[in-house]
Design a protein around this motif. Structure first.
Motif, PDB file in Angstrom:
ATOM      1  N   ARG A 127       0.825  -1.216   0.000  1.00  0.00           N
ATOM      2  CA  ARG A 127       0.000   0.000   0.000  1.00  0.00           C
ATOM      3  C   ARG A 127       0.859   1.267   0.000  1.00  0.00           C
ATOM      4  O   ARG A 127       0.346   2.362  -0.252  1.00  0.00           O
ATOM      5  CB  ARG A 127      -0.940  -0.003   1.207  1.00  0.00           C
ATOM      6  N   GLY A 128       2.138   1.132   0.307  1.00  0.00           N
ATOM      7  CA  GLY A 128       3.030   2.274   0.292  1.00  0.00           C
ATOM      8  C   GLY A 128       2.547   3.396   1.191  1.00  0.00           C
ATOM      9  O   GLY A 128       2.225   3.192   2.364  1.00  0.00           O
ATOM     10  N   ALA A 129       2.462   4.608   0.622  1.00  0.00           N
ATOM     11  CA  ALA A 129       2.039   5.774   1.402  1.00  0.00           C
ATOM     12  C   ALA A 129       0.569   5.703   1.799  1.00  0.00           C
ATOM     13  O   ALA A 129       0.127   6.450   2.676  1.00  0.00           O
ATOM     14  CB  ALA A 129       2.295   7.050   0.592  1.00  0.00           C
ATOM     15  N   GLY A 130      -0.195   4.807   1.172  1.00  0.00           N
ATOM     16  CA  GLY A 130      -1.612   4.672   1.499  1.00  0.00           C
ATOM     17  C   GLY A 130      -1.900   3.592   2.513  1.00  0.00           C
ATOM     18  O   GLY A 130      -2.994   3.024   2.534  1.00  0.00           O
ATOM     19  N   ARG A 131      -0.928   3.297   3.382  1.00  0.00           N
ATOM     20  CA  ARG A 131      -1.139   2.256   4.394  1.00  0.00           C
ATOM     21  C   ARG A 131      -2.401   2.511   5.210  1.00  0.00           C
ATOM     22  O   ARG A 131      -2.724   3.644   5.551  1.00  0.00           O
ATOM     23  CB  ARG A 131       0.065   2.200   5.348  1.00  0.00           C
ATOM     24  N   HIS A 132      -3.082   1.420   5.534  1.00  0.00           N
ATOM     25  CA  HIS A 132      -4.288   1.518   6.356  1.00  0.00           C
ATOM     26  C   HIS A 132      -3.950   1.745   7.819  1.00  0.00           C
ATOM     27  O   HIS A 132      -4.727   2.317   8.572  1.00  0.00           O
ATOM     28  CB  HIS A 132      -5.118   0.228   6.242  1.00  0.00           C
ATOM     29  N   GLY A 133      -2.780   1.261   8.240  1.00  0.00           N
ATOM     30  CA  GLY A 133      -2.415   1.260   9.650  1.00  0.00           C
ATOM     31  C   GLY A 133      -2.572  -0.149  10.188  1.00  0.00           C
ATOM     32  O   GLY A 133      -3.634  -0.754  10.073  1.00  0.00           O
ATOM     33  N   SER A 134      -1.501  -0.701  10.719  1.00  0.00           N
ATOM     34  CA  SER A 134      -1.530  -2.085  11.189  1.00  0.00           C
ATOM     35  C   SER A 134      -0.453  -2.282  12.232  1.00  0.00           C
ATOM     36  O   SER A 134       0.576  -1.603  12.222  1.00  0.00           O
ATOM     37  CB  SER A 134      -1.281  -3.036  10.011  1.00  0.00           C
ATOM     38  N   CYS A 135      -0.675  -3.232  13.130  1.00  0.00           N
ATOM     39  CA  CYS A 135       0.370  -3.624  14.068  1.00  0.00           C
ATOM     40  C   CYS A 135       1.284  -4.684  13.452  1.00  0.00           C
ATOM     41  O   CYS A 135       2.285  -5.071  14.061  1.00  0.00           O
ATOM     42  CB  CYS A 135      -0.240  -4.154  15.360  1.00  0.00           C
ATOM     43  N   GLY A 136       0.918  -5.202  12.277  1.00  0.00           N
ATOM     44  CA  GLY A 136       1.765  -6.146  11.568  1.00  0.00           C
ATOM     45  C   GLY A 136       1.811  -7.526  12.177  1.00  0.00           C
ATOM     46  O   GLY A 136       2.748  -8.288  11.924  1.00  0.00           O
ATOM     47  N   LEU A 137       0.791  -7.904  12.954  1.00  0.00           N
ATOM     48  CA  LEU A 137       0.794  -9.195  13.634  1.00  0.00           C
ATOM     49  C   LEU A 137      -0.185 -10.198  13.031  1.00  0.00           C
ATOM     50  O   LEU A 137      -0.332 -11.306  13.542  1.00  0.00           O
ATOM     51  CB  LEU A 137       0.504  -9.004  15.124  1.00  0.00           C
ATOM     52  N   GLY A 138      -0.874  -9.814  11.970  1.00  0.00           N
ATOM     53  CA  GLY A 138      -1.708 -10.766  11.246  1.00  0.00           C
ATOM     54  C   GLY A 138      -3.078 -11.023  11.829  1.00  0.00           C
ATOM     55  O   GLY A 138      -3.762 -11.956  11.395  1.00  0.00           O
ATOM     56  N   VAL A 139      -3.521 -10.195  12.767  1.00  0.00           N
ATOM     57  CA  VAL A 139      -4.832 -10.430  13.377  1.00  0.00           C
ATOM     58  C   VAL A 139      -5.946 -10.244  12.349  1.00  0.00           C
ATOM     59  O   VAL A 139      -6.825 -11.099  12.195  1.00  0.00           O
ATOM     60  CB  VAL A 139      -5.037  -9.510  14.594  1.00  0.00           C
ATOM     61  N   GLY A 140      -5.910  -9.138  11.616  1.00  0.00           N
ATOM     62  CA  GLY A 140      -6.925  -8.910  10.596  1.00  0.00           C
ATOM     63  C   GLY A 140      -6.885  -9.956   9.499  1.00  0.00           C
ATOM     64  O   GLY A 140      -7.922 -10.401   9.003  1.00  0.00           O
ATOM     65  N   GLU A 141      -5.683 -10.367   9.123  1.00  0.00           N
ATOM     66  CA  GLU A 141      -5.532 -11.402   8.097  1.00  0.00           C
ATOM     67  C   GLU A 141      -6.153 -12.713   8.569  1.00  0.00           C
ATOM     68  O   GLU A 141      -6.779 -13.448   7.796  1.00  0.00           O
ATOM     69  CB  GLU A 141      -4.053 -11.598   7.774  1.00  0.00           C
ATOM     70  N   THR A 142      -5.994 -13.021   9.855  1.00  0.00           N
ATOM     71  CA  THR A 142      -6.582 -14.237  10.427  1.00  0.00           C
ATOM     72  C   THR A 142      -8.099 -14.186  10.384  1.00  0.00           C
ATOM     73  O   THR A 142      -8.767 -15.174  10.029  1.00  0.00           O
ATOM     74  CB  THR A 142      -6.096 -14.436  11.870  1.00  0.00           C
TER      75      THR A 142
END
Length: 407
Positions: free
Chosen positions: A124-139
């Motif tokens: 997403r580059g500069a358009g990042r949604h914001g994430s902690c990067g731990l995969g919770v949303g992906e799960t």
């Protein structure tokens, strides 16, 4: 018997861990029940003797010896849980896993979920949604797409089924994202087997027994302004952050709704923050710029946004206000936005297009009429229409304000 639900009425980081720790210290609590989120939670508790832990999956009453129950609404990450247990042991909690029970139906986060989460956010580059990067949303997304095959905690009790489901996660996420930075399948299976041997896995009836045995504190994660349906889409969490999950788990049992706010409004990472003021001098001990979350942002108390959180929740019984010792003399309360809003309209659950339009509106507006009240606690009560029953200042000191919780 009345239970307590603790929810953050902001963007997270308001001090839920501190509040839960105080509640567990002041009275007998049967268990702390986690009812949303997962390993991305970061609830800091500092004891008077200086011991500090950032609670993620363990409940914030753990220092007080209060057991934690991870409900079916929690995304459980065995690798992160092992690291958290190790740190708790290092600061004096004997055998942390003895204080933990986990619902068999909770989703399992895997290294492939985490790696896919990071890969998508990087793209997403500069358009990042914001994430902690731990995969919770992906799960959660994987669980919605493949509900019959998504790995769940109970699967660790059936090794062949667990291996098959983990392999499917690996293959599907690799096919959609390309090569992922994750360990081999055999290594993950071995770690999950160790998780199986360390924790107590229970069925859905266990929580009912806890609720019947004594008072429980339900500890929320993130904040209402990040809610999956009512936050500023797409800068939200894949989690229901209101009281709704807790009330589902309570199944009609009596509970008081306790909302937590700081004396100023913060946001960690991307998304609208109408009252942000970079000139404010508000030191932060436990939050900073992160590789995935981004910058920790500070602003005046956003009465408009916090009113919206109360409205989205359908009302709050009482407030806990933290950081009463915030000392910047310029810090104030924002009663209105420059577009004339004193209240943000509440949309329909599931209408993400409307929430994205709201995001665009909030991105383009600013605060108006910021003022400095003589008594912040009384003023926060007035602008939100909710009584303050608990107030705190320093991370390790006692509560500085305590009144009876509203029945």
């Amino acid at each position: 018997m009345t239970h307590t639900i603790v929810v953050d009425l902001g963007y997270g980081d308001a001090g839920k861990g501190r509040v839960v720790d105080l509640l567990c210290a002041e009275s007998d609590v049967e268990a702390v029940v986690r009812f949303n989120g997962g390993a991305q939670a970061a609830h800091n508790v500092v004891l008077p003797d200086g011991r500090h832990h950032t609670f993620a999956q363990f409940g914030s009453g753990t220092f007080r010896g209060v057991p934690t129950h991870l409900s079916r609404f929690v995304v459980v990450d065995p690798l992160a849980l092992a690291a958290e247990a190790a740190h708790l042991a290092s600061v004096g909690v004997r055998d942390p896993f003895r204080l933990l029970t986990i619902d068999a139906d909770a989703l399992l986060a895997t290294p492939w979920h985490r790696a896919a989460n990071r890969a998508r956010e990087r793209c997403r580059g500069a358009g990042r949604h914001g994430s902690c990067g731990l995969g919770v949303g992906e799960t959660v997304a994987y669980g919605l797409a493949h509900p019959a095959e998504a790995p769940r905690v109970g699967d660790v009790l059936d090794p062949p089924r667990l291996r098959s489901r983990l392999a499917a996660v690996r293959d599907r996420l690799t096919a959609s994202n390309g090569p992922l930075d994750a360990p081999p399948l055999d290594d993950v299976v071995a770690v999950f087997a160790a998780f199986r041997d360390a924790v107590t896995i229970v069925d859905s009836g266990h929580l009912g027994g806890l609720l019947a045995s004594g008072r429980c504190v339900f500890e929320g994660a993130q904040g209402v302004l990040l809610d999956e349906w009512f936050g500023w889409h797409p800068h939200t969490t894949w989690s229901t952050t209101t009281f709704a999950n807790a009330e589902t788990l309570l199944a009609g049992a009596r509970a008081e709704r306790l909302g937590v706010v700081r004396t100023y409004t913060t946001r960690h990472g991307a998304g609208p923050h109408v009252t942000e003021d970079r000139a404010l001098d508000l030191p932060e001990r436990h939050n900073g710029t992160g590789a995935w979350q981004g910058e920790f942002r500070r602003g005046h108390f956003d009465a408009v946004a916090h009113r919206y959180a109360v409205d989205v929740c359908g009302g709050v019984d009482a407030l806990a206000v933290t950081h009463l010792d915030a000392a910047d003399p310029a810090l104030g309360i924002c009663p209105e936005y420059a577009n004339g809003w004193t209240r943000i309209p509440v949309g329909t659950r599931g209408d993400l297009a409307a929430q994205e339009r709201l995001t665009n509106t909030l991105t383009g507006t600013t605060a108006r009429g910021v003022y400095r009240p003589a008594d912040r606690v009384t003023e926060i009560e007035a602008v939100l229409g909710v009584p303050v029953v608990l107030g705190t200042d320093s991370p390790s000191g006692p509560a500085v304000l305590r009144r009876a919780l509203v029945p």
